[in-house]
Design an enzyme around this catalytic site. Structure first.
Site, PDB file in Angstrom:
ATOM      1  N   THR A   1      35.560  32.823  43.674  1.00 19.28           N
ATOM      2  CA  THR A   1      36.840  32.943  44.361  1.00 19.28           C
ATOM      3  C   THR A   1      36.655  33.016  45.867  1.00 19.28           C
ATOM      4  O   THR A   1      37.390  32.367  46.634  1.00 19.28           O
ATOM      5  CB  THR A   1      37.604  34.183  43.867  1.00 19.28           C
ATOM      6  OG1 THR A   1      37.773  34.078  42.450  1.00 19.28           O
ATOM      7  CG2 THR A   1      38.964  34.286  44.523  1.00 19.28           C
ATOM      8  N   TYR A   2      35.681  33.780  46.310  1.00 24.25           N
ATOM      9  CA  TYR A   2      35.398  33.888  47.743  1.00 24.25           C
ATOM     10  C   TYR A   2      35.050  32.515  48.327  1.00 24.25           C
ATOM     11  O   TYR A   2      35.589  32.112  49.370  1.00 24.25           O
ATOM     12  CB  TYR A   2      34.242  34.865  47.959  1.00 24.25           C
ATOM     13  CG  TYR A   2      33.821  35.008  49.399  1.00 24.25           C
ATOM     14  CD1 TYR A   2      34.608  35.702  50.311  1.00 24.25           C
ATOM     15  CD2 TYR A   2      32.626  34.451  49.857  1.00 24.25           C
ATOM     16  CE1 TYR A   2      34.219  35.844  51.636  1.00 24.25           C
ATOM     17  CE2 TYR A   2      32.235  34.584  51.177  1.00 24.25           C
ATOM     18  CZ  TYR A   2      33.033  35.286  52.061  1.00 24.25           C
ATOM     19  OH  TYR A   2      32.643  35.407  53.371  1.00 24.25           O
ATOM     20  N   ALA A   3      34.176  31.793  47.645  1.00 25.38           N
ATOM     21  CA  ALA A   3      33.781  30.466  48.120  1.00 25.38           C
ATOM     22  C   ALA A   3      34.969  29.515  48.162  1.00 25.38           C
ATOM     23  O   ALA A   3      35.130  28.744  49.109  1.00 25.38           O
ATOM     24  CB  ALA A   3      32.675  29.898  47.231  1.00 25.38           C
TER      25      ALA A   3
ATOM     26  N   SER B   1      38.115  30.293  48.544  1.00 23.74           N
ATOM     27  CA  SER B   1      39.033  30.690  49.617  1.00 23.74           C
ATOM     28  C   SER B   1      38.526  30.206  50.967  1.00 23.74           C
ATOM     29  O   SER B   1      39.319  29.825  51.843  1.00 23.74           O
ATOM     30  CB  SER B   1      39.218  32.213  49.633  1.00 23.74           C
ATOM     31  OG  SER B   1      38.046  32.884  50.093  1.00 23.74           O
TER      32      SER B   1
END
Length: 250
Positions: free
Chosen positions: A155-157, A159
């Protein structure tokens, strides 16, 4: 004369870590720096104090990101201190929890995107009327969008990959105004976000070994790259993702 004398900069999440180092470096280069905070006013005030102690100019202002109306509240708070901005650094972000894809919840997914993607997009949009021609926008990205994949940080990547696309497209949109837009992609940096990994000698050694320089990146390593992109020297650089990983992907 300092390279940014007469300029006003805004650094979101400027109270700690990479954001603090960026705020301090831009101030050292002569800019008046608006140190934004979400909830940690004390950390932002400490950054402002350190800048002033070093002879620079700074102020703090707050607006929690990742919720409706955040961009409007941020700029309303900024307007109490200055009437325009020359440099916008979208630094504020969250890592989110490390989790497998099968365990990912919609709430966790949407929270990371709200802070890391939606907030900087609309902070930038709402800031364009205040951003002077010839200005600079620098977005903080990550190496996880360029070659290094960690499933637990999907999810971080994602975003930040959206921010990379935003960076390149906005650069074309704002070029007629002489505004450059670039992204900086750090690797592991010695900040609170990585405190647990760096808490042991073994963990620190493992992170250091990711770079051929065999050391852990400091926030100042990233801040210096941002300072270049904010300067007149970077006037011919726009729409780019700048590798700030110390060669960890070589």
């Amino acid at each position: 004369m300092s390279t940014l004398t007469g300029k006003t900069a805004v650094v979101t999440g400027g109270g700690r870590g990479i954001g603090r180092a960026i705020a301090q470096r831009l101030a050292a280069d002569g800019a008046r720096v608006g140190v934004h905070f979400g909830t940690r006013a004390e950390a932002a005030e400490q950054t402002v104090h350190q800048i002033r102690e070093a002879g620079g100019s700074a102020f703090s202002f707050g607006a929690k990101l990742g919720e409706p109306g955040d961009a409007e509240r941020l700029w309303t708070a900024f307007d109490e201190h200055d009437e325009g901005v020359d440099i916008l650094v979208n630094n504020a972000g969250i890592l989110g929890s490390r989790t497998s894809f099968t365990d990912l919840t919609r709430e966790a997914y949407e929270n990371v995107f709200a802070v890391n993607t939606t907030a900087p997009v609309f902070v930038t949009q709402q800031g364009l009327s205040r951003l002077r021609d010839g200005g600079r926008i620098v977005n903080l990205s990550t190496r996880f969008t360029h070659g290094m994949r960690i499933p637990e940080l999907l999810t971080y990547a994602m975003s930040k990959a959206a921010i990379d696309a935003f960076t390149a497209t906005l650069a074309k949109d704002l070029a007629p105004r002489g505004i450059t837009v670039n992204a900086v992609g750090p690797g592991s940096v010695d900040t609170d976000m990585n405190a647990a990994r760096l808490a042991t000698p073994e963990g620190r050694a493992a992170v250091a070994a990711q770079s051929p320089f065999n050391r852990v990146a400091q926030p100042e390593d990233i801040a210096d790259i941002v300072a270049f992109l904010a300067s007149e020297d970077a006037r011919w650089v726009t729409g780019q993702w700048i590798d700030a990983t110390g060669g960890s992907m070589l």
